[in-house]
Motif scaffolding. Structure first.
Motif, PDB file in Angstrom:
ATOM      1  N   TYR A 211       7.443  -5.842   3.629  1.00  0.00           N
ATOM      2  CA  TYR A 211       8.374  -4.435   3.343  1.00  0.00           C
ATOM      3  C   TYR A 211      10.318  -5.604   3.917  1.00  0.00           C
ATOM      4  CZ  TYR A 211       5.414  -1.182   2.470  1.00  0.00           C
ATOM      5  OH  TYR A 211       4.796  -0.284   2.231  1.00  0.00           O
ATOM      6  N   LEU A 214      11.719  -8.172   1.218  1.00  0.00           N
ATOM      7  CA  LEU A 214      12.659  -7.004   0.236  1.00  0.00           C
ATOM      8  C   LEU A 214      14.298  -6.994   0.233  1.00  0.00           C
ATOM      9  CD1 LEU A 214      11.009  -3.395  -0.026  1.00  0.00           C
ATOM     10  CD2 LEU A 214      10.929  -5.406  -1.663  1.00  0.00           C
ATOM     11  N   CYS A 226      16.010  -2.982   2.899  1.00  0.00           N
ATOM     12  CA  CYS A 226      14.534  -1.713   3.024  1.00  0.00           C
ATOM     13  C   CYS A 226      14.605  -1.148   4.637  1.00  0.00           C
ATOM     14  CB  CYS A 226      13.231  -2.496   3.088  1.00  0.00           C
ATOM     15  SG  CYS A 226      12.525  -2.014   3.092  1.00  0.00           S
ATOM     16  N   TYR A 260       9.035   3.964   3.508  1.00  0.00           N
ATOM     17  CA  TYR A 260      10.557   2.585   3.600  1.00  0.00           C
ATOM     18  C   TYR A 260      10.889   3.625   2.812  1.00  0.00           C
ATOM     19  CZ  TYR A 260       7.728  -0.575   6.113  1.00  0.00           C
ATOM     20  OH  TYR A 260       6.547  -1.119   7.996  1.00  0.00           O
ATOM     21  N   VAL A 262      13.895   1.882   0.234  1.00  0.00           N
ATOM     22  CA  VAL A 262      15.197   0.863  -0.057  1.00  0.00           C
ATOM     23  C   VAL A 262      15.623   1.378  -1.175  1.00  0.00           C
ATOM     24  CG1 VAL A 262      14.203  -1.299  -1.771  1.00  0.00           C
ATOM     25  CG2 VAL A 262      12.369  -0.224  -0.762  1.00  0.00           C
TER      26      VAL A 262
END
Length: 266
Positions: A211, A214, A226, A260, A262
């Protein structure tokens, strides 16, 4: 529209650093499979215990759909949704039932027969279909083309082919992290102001690394961002094992499930 539909429960893009605990897949991260066919929140779920982890229902899928339905009343117009690594398709099918969304469930070609079985098991989901999408390949462009014919026209016309990507428990295998990053960049950069919501249980240190990575993914036009928008921490019973991940005494394990968000930003 998407911002008002899914208000953030956390404005921080940085995760609090915590001690990581690897969670055994056979212990606190158990599937919710009691039988091959179950009814969950009004959705008939068909599972195949002999076909591997992608053919079972995992907690992140139920958590993601609950989070979305808790965060927003039925949006109008309903968001047009792509699900990545859909597995048994619970999340996308549930959102289609609740919101009336058109949904494209995607996974590897080998997973499509089970996905189709779950679509067929829920006859009210005429607005759900499935398609092959292998991460890190050009399959994403075929799915975007499919959006143009499967999703209903919007009024006024939308500049993006879809509104929302969802994914649950899709970062289990570290070797798939790079292909997933590539596919997220391709899809999100093709759809201005769209977003992806990924739900996962924290199991390995590599999960957090994925994560965080990203935010470093970019192309010539922009990059991914993110952040955590939801977190639930549970205490679950842990049984000691003589072999495997847990070799100490019985006790409780801290189980963390996060959602999460994004996005692609210029």
């Amino acid at each position: 529209m998407l911002r008002s539909m899914f208000p953030d429960s956390s404005d921080s893009e940085e995760e609090e650093e915590e001690e990581e605990v690897d969670v055994h897949d056979g212990q606190s991260h158990q599937s919710t499979m009691a039988s091959p066919i179950t009814m969950i929140d009004g959705v008939t779920v068909v599972q195949d215990p002999s076909a591997g982890i992608s053919s079972k229902l995992w907690p992140a899928a139920t958590h993601l759909s609950s989070y979305l339905l808790r965060s927003s009343s039925a949006p109008s117009p309903p968001p047009r949704i792509i699900e990545l690594g859909a597995g048994v398709g619970l999340t996308g099918i549930k959102l289609s039932k609740a919101w009336g969304s058109h949904v494209i469930l995607t996974d590897l070609p080998s997973a499509l027969p089970l996905l189709q079985s779950n679509i067929d098991a829920n006859p009210s989901t005429a607005s759900v279909t499935c398609a092959p999408l292998a991460w890190g390949t050009s399959d994403w462009s075929s799915v975007v083309s499919m959006c143009e014919t499967f999703f209903p026209a919007t009024s006024p016309p939308s500049p993006r082919p879809f509104d929302l990507i969802i994914a649950a428990d899709c970062v289990y295998w570290e070797e798939l992290h790079a292909p997933l990053r590539s596919t997220l960049l391709s899809l999100l950069s093709s759809a201005p102001d769209s977003k992806c919501l990924i739900c996962g249980m924290r199991r390995w240190k590599s999960d957090n690394s994925f994560y965080k990575s990203l935010g470093k993914v970019r192309n010539s036009e922009g990059k991914l961002e993110c952040k955590v928008v939801d977190e639930v921490v549970n205490r679950v019973e842990r049984k000691a094992e003589t072999e495997g991940y847990f070799d100490d005494l019985d006790g409780e394990e801290r189980e963390v499930i996060r959602v999460y968000e994004v996005k692609f930003v210029l």
